[in-house]
Write a protein that holds these residues in place. Sequence first.
Motif, PDB file in Angstrom:
ATOM      1  N   ASN A 409     -14.109   6.659  -7.452  1.00 31.51           N
ATOM      2  CA  ASN A 409     -14.710   5.340  -7.219  1.00 31.51           C
ATOM      3  C   ASN A 409     -13.616   4.279  -7.347  1.00 31.51           C
ATOM      4  N   ASN A 410     -13.957   3.061  -7.070  1.00 26.84           N
ATOM      5  CA  ASN A 410     -12.978   1.968  -7.085  1.00 26.84           C
ATOM      6  C   ASN A 410     -12.455   1.653  -8.471  1.00 26.84           C
ATOM      7  N   ASN A 411     -13.112   2.164  -9.490  1.00 23.28           N
ATOM      8  CA  ASN A 411     -12.646   1.926 -10.862  1.00 23.28           C
ATOM      9  C   ASN A 411     -11.509   2.867 -11.266  1.00 23.28           C
ATOM     10  N   ASN A 412     -11.356   4.009 -10.574  1.00 26.14           N
ATOM     11  CA  ASN A 412     -10.315   4.966 -10.969  1.00 26.14           C
ATOM     12  C   ASN A 412      -9.310   5.284  -9.853  1.00 26.14           C
ATOM     13  N   ILE A 413      -9.625   5.089  -8.572  1.00 29.20           N
ATOM     14  CA  ILE A 413      -8.691   5.362  -7.477  1.00 29.20           C
ATOM     15  C   ILE A 413      -9.065   4.528  -6.246  1.00 29.20           C
ATOM     16  N   ILE A 414      -8.028   4.045  -5.544  1.00 32.13           N
ATOM     17  CA  ILE A 414      -8.215   3.281  -4.303  1.00 32.13           C
ATOM     18  C   ILE A 414      -7.263   3.846  -3.262  1.00 32.13           C
ATOM     19  N   TYR A 415      -7.848   4.215  -2.095  1.00 27.83           N
ATOM     20  CA  TYR A 415      -7.060   4.744  -0.984  1.00 27.83           C
ATOM     21  C   TYR A 415      -6.717   3.624   0.000  1.00 27.83           C
ATOM     22  N   SER A 416      -5.802   3.943   0.942  1.00 29.65           N
ATOM     23  CA  SER A 416      -5.436   2.974   1.980  1.00 29.65           C
ATOM     24  C   SER A 416      -6.576   2.825   2.984  1.00 29.65           C
ATOM     25  N   ASN A 417      -6.529   1.785   3.805  1.00 29.82           N
ATOM     26  CA  ASN A 417      -7.608   1.500   4.762  1.00 29.82           C
ATOM     27  C   ASN A 417      -7.763   2.597   5.806  1.00 29.82           C
ATOM     28  N   ASN A 418      -6.637   3.168   6.268  1.00 26.94           N
ATOM     29  CA  ASN A 418      -6.705   4.230   7.295  1.00 26.94           C
ATOM     30  C   ASN A 418      -7.326   5.496   6.746  1.00 26.94           C
ATOM     31  N   SER A 419      -6.987   5.843   5.496  1.00 27.52           N
ATOM     32  CA  SER A 419      -7.493   7.090   4.918  1.00 27.52           C
ATOM     33  C   SER A 419      -8.937   6.979   4.467  1.00 27.52           C
ATOM     34  N   ASN A 420      -9.416   5.767   4.185  1.00 26.59           N
ATOM     35  CA  ASN A 420     -10.843   5.602   3.829  1.00 26.59           C
ATOM     36  C   ASN A 420     -11.763   6.008   4.972  1.00 26.59           C
ATOM     37  N   SER A 433      -1.825   8.256   1.394  1.00 24.60           N
ATOM     38  CA  SER A 433      -3.186   7.715   1.324  1.00 24.60           C
ATOM     39  C   SER A 433      -3.464   6.955   0.030  1.00 24.60           C
ATOM     40  N   ILE A 434      -2.952   7.434  -1.123  1.00 31.28           N
ATOM     41  CA  ILE A 434      -3.265   6.791  -2.411  1.00 31.28           C
ATOM     42  C   ILE A 434      -2.466   5.491  -2.541  1.00 31.28           C
ATOM     43  N   GLN A 435      -3.163   4.437  -2.955  1.00 24.68           N
ATOM     44  CA  GLN A 435      -2.516   3.137  -3.193  1.00 24.68           C
ATOM     45  C   GLN A 435      -2.501   2.792  -4.684  1.00 24.68           C
ATOM     46  N   TYR A 436      -3.668   2.904  -5.361  1.00 22.56           N
ATOM     47  CA  TYR A 436      -3.780   2.592  -6.784  1.00 22.56           C
ATOM     48  C   TYR A 436      -4.642   3.671  -7.428  1.00 22.56           C
ATOM     49  N   ALA A 437      -4.297   4.055  -8.684  1.00 22.14           N
ATOM     50  CA  ALA A 437      -5.071   5.093  -9.396  1.00 22.14           C
ATOM     51  C   ALA A 437      -4.751   5.022 -10.878  1.00 22.14           C
ATOM     52  N   ASN A 438      -5.650   5.631 -11.680  1.00 16.06           N
ATOM     53  CA  ASN A 438      -5.378   5.734 -13.116  1.00 16.06           C
ATOM     54  C   ASN A 438      -4.682   7.071 -13.407  1.00 16.06           C
ATOM     55  N   ILE A 439      -4.373   7.319 -14.675  1.00 14.82           N
ATOM     56  CA  ILE A 439      -3.583   8.504 -15.067  1.00 14.82           C
ATOM     57  C   ILE A 439      -4.323   9.788 -14.730  1.00 14.82           C
ATOM     58  N   ASP A 761       3.307  -3.803 -11.604  1.00  8.87           N
ATOM     59  CA  ASP A 761       3.107  -2.443 -12.127  1.00  8.87           C
ATOM     60  C   ASP A 761       1.656  -1.988 -11.998  1.00  8.87           C
ATOM     61  N   LYS A 762       0.728  -2.923 -12.183  1.00  7.94           N
ATOM     62  CA  LYS A 762      -0.700  -2.591 -12.136  1.00  7.94           C
ATOM     63  C   LYS A 762      -1.447  -3.609 -11.283  1.00  7.94           C
ATOM     64  N   VAL A 763      -2.526  -3.122 -10.654  1.00  8.58           N
ATOM     65  CA  VAL A 763      -3.419  -3.972  -9.850  1.00  8.58           C
ATOM     66  C   VAL A 763      -4.851  -3.640 -10.255  1.00  8.58           C
ATOM     67  N   ASP A 764      -5.527  -4.603 -10.826  1.00  8.48           N
ATOM     68  CA  ASP A 764      -6.926  -4.428 -11.300  1.00  8.48           C
ATOM     69  C   ASP A 764      -7.033  -3.290 -12.306  1.00  8.48           C
ATOM     70  N   GLY A 765      -6.077  -3.194 -13.212  1.00 14.29           N
ATOM     71  CA  GLY A 765      -6.105  -2.169 -14.250  1.00 14.29           C
ATOM     72  C   GLY A 765      -5.684  -0.789 -13.803  1.00 14.29           C
ATOM     73  N   LEU A 766      -5.316  -0.594 -12.514  1.00 13.96           N
ATOM     74  CA  LEU A 766      -4.881   0.711 -11.989  1.00 13.96           C
ATOM     75  C   LEU A 766      -3.376   0.698 -11.735  1.00 13.96           C
ATOM     76  N   ILE A 767      -2.768   1.860 -11.837  1.00 17.36           N
ATOM     77  CA  ILE A 767      -1.319   2.005 -11.627  1.00 17.36           C
ATOM     78  C   ILE A 767      -1.015   1.817 -10.138  1.00 17.36           C
ATOM     79  N   ASN A 768      -0.021   1.003  -9.855  1.00 18.79           N
ATOM     80  CA  ASN A 768       0.375   0.709  -8.474  1.00 18.79           C
ATOM     81  C   ASN A 768       1.208   1.882  -7.935  1.00 18.79           C
ATOM     82  N   PHE A 769       0.526   2.838  -7.301  1.00 18.40           N
ATOM     83  CA  PHE A 769       1.224   4.022  -6.777  1.00 18.40           C
ATOM     84  C   PHE A 769       2.100   3.675  -5.556  1.00 18.40           C
ATOM     85  N   ALA A 770       1.773   2.611  -4.841  1.00 16.51           N
ATOM     86  CA  ALA A 770       2.611   2.168  -3.715  1.00 16.51           C
ATOM     87  C   ALA A 770       4.004   1.783  -4.200  1.00 16.51           C
TER      88      ALA A 770
END
Length: 831
Positions: A409-420, A433-439, A761-770
């Motif tokens: 869900n959006n609270n633990n992982i966010i994908y890119s627009n194309n992969s959604n 595909s992964i943009q932001y995620a938690n540990i 480093d973080k966006v909305d509490g998630l790690i900036n994987f980009a």
Amino acid sequence: MTDNKKKEEVRMVLTPRMTLPNKKKIYYALQKRKKYLTKLRKKNESINTNLRRLENNLSLRAPEKFKIFQEHFKYLLELNELETKRTNCLISRGQKISKLKKSTQILNSFNSQLEEMQPERVMEKITLNQERCKNLREKTLNEQNIPKKINEEIKILKEEFCELDYKKKSEHALTQRKYQKKKFIIDKIEKKKQKILQSIGQGESNIFQLEEKAEVLLDHLKKAKTKVKELEKLRSFSDRNTPSKDEISTENKQNKGQWVAKLMKDHPHLLFLRERLRPSTKQKSFSMLTNHSKTPTPTLLSKNVINQLIMKHFEIEGKPQIRKFIEFTTATNYIPSKSRISPVFALLLLALRNGSKLWDLSVDELSSNIDLPNLEVDELRNTQDKTTVRGLEDENEIDVNIWNQIQDNNNNIIYSNNSNNNNNQKYNDLFTSIQYANINKLIENATPMTKSRDIKYIEAILITYPKWITPEKLFFKLIQRFEVLIPKEFKNKEEEEKYKTMVNVVQKNVLLFLQDWIEKSFSDLSSQLLAMIKNFIVTKVKNNYKSSSKKLLLKILRLERKNDGKKSKLENPPDPIFPKNIFSPKLELSQVDVIEYARQLTLIRFSIFKNCRASELVTQAWSKDRLKHKAKNILTMISYFNKISLNISNQIIDPLKLKDRVKKMTRFLKIGKHFRKINNYDGIMMIIAGLRESSVNRLKFTKGELQSQSQNIFDELLELTDSLQNYSVLKEAIKNAPKPCLPHIGMYLTDLTFIFDGHPDKVDGLINFAKLKLIYNVISQIETCKIKEYNFYPIYQIQKLFYEIEHPDKKELYNKSLEREPRKVKRTEII
């Protein structure tokens, strides 16, 4: 009419039936014979002269060969004699032919006189002439057989001459074989000599190293002796000043903190020893600070708890004998627990948490915030989980088990627009595909429930993990992922089998991830963590996965042996170029050959570059004062680069004469050319930095005196190291260069600083994987250059000179360059 007929009949009878050759043919044949004879005479004369020369040479050099040539000469003389006979015969034959001509003339005259003479007398004369002609014919035939015999004799002599010549050639071939054998033996001896010289050089280098180690040990012994003397003084002082029982009782009533403070004031050498014996935390202790608390701190742990903690530490470290000894001496019963982590280690981490904030805090604030009296041994695992997490994880964040957070869900992982829009692309290409995620989600995708693994994504996680998690925390998360939560009931057997296969796949992926992690970042793992990993493999992995457990344990053992200092063997390295005075103490770098200079400097630089870890780059430790102790290798690379580049500029400016300065500059340009051949781009940047230093760049006349070859080399190196478009030319050259390759690490550090400063480093509490992807793309370019090492012999004497390099300051260099070429000076005024 009758008389005329009779005369014609008489003429027919009287004319002899002998047919002579034409005059012209005879004349040409004689001329050919004469030419042939002259050629033979000239040949004989040349042969005689050559034979005389050979006799003189052979009589001096080889008497045995001279005898053979004497015999050969006799045969040649005989040949000459026979040829002279042949020529004489030919001459006599020609004379007889001339006589025949005369006889023909006489016959013609005689035929003219026949008409006047009587037939009877004529017949008598004719008969006489016919007999003479017959005799002449017989003689000519005999004379024609003589040259045939001579030819036969010449053939026999030629065969004998060929035999002699063959003997001579065979002897020459034998001498050549002997010479080749001797040459082969000499080459072998020379190769052995070179090997012996190399072994001598290596042996002497080892001797120098042992001498240096001995000097270090002597220094340590001296320091130990001084410490022993200080301790003896302390013992004597303590023996003298032992207080009585009444004094002890009164002092016990006083506050202990005040007593220690008084003692430290009265005896400052004790305070110095106390500070020396403290653990090295890279910071000053609180006793040295001005704002430390004067009120005594109460003891938080009792003696029994401390003994239990120490015994637990030795039990986990695999030293039960020490644990039993402590148990016996302290008379305390050991209470075993299920925790895998050393409590001492956990407490140290708890004490060192937020080390940068300790400067602003006091002892009272720390003692009030932390309550340790109720802390037990089994609870230390939870405390370590809270204290060891650094980087991008928040302190207040609650640790959730991976299996309790499976749904995306959006609270633990966010994908890119194309992969959604495309779900298949999500799971097949996680790196893009992964943009932001938690540990939990980052580790879950690194150990998926399917057999297909995104290798690029896993490499990015392994390289960038120090930025967002500690190694201990990562290991505990992997244990969580391995220990799959099994439901109590299943609807069908099929569901149960599916679940078992899923568990098997996940556990195998966890073991593969653990294997890759140990391979790539073994140097980042502490001995404590390695002991925990071994314990996990033996207790939990070995029962179900025997082969993979063996592989993991063997891998750890191999990597531990590699770190012990065993060097890799060289495979057919090029022969080293030793200077003549390699073993003299007066050896200088200017006496070393250009090629060997480049080789030894590349070996030194590559050894430092290979030790540069990804954790040093990811945490940006080289640019932070608080973390500089964690980036030793990168800082040594930078400092050594500056040191050598300044030394290059110093060596160019140092000579007084212009010619010597030009020679030095051409020498360093040749070294740069050889750096280009062996793909040492760090060395090229070093030389360019030395030449573009302000103190060297202003030397117009030295640059003007350079030859066209060296000027072309300088222009090529400048084009390669041009800083336009963020060193695009140099980066392409490093990409396309064959390995081994040594890149210039400075341009990659600038790229990383731009990434660190330009992205959060973080966006909305998630790690900036980009951001982590960008960091991975830079570090992966550095790591590819470490795959293959350089195949050169290390020469200790030359490398020692590089380590002992000294250089003046930039101001001194600039003043020296002004002395060599002052401002507004003509060429004629310079030496």
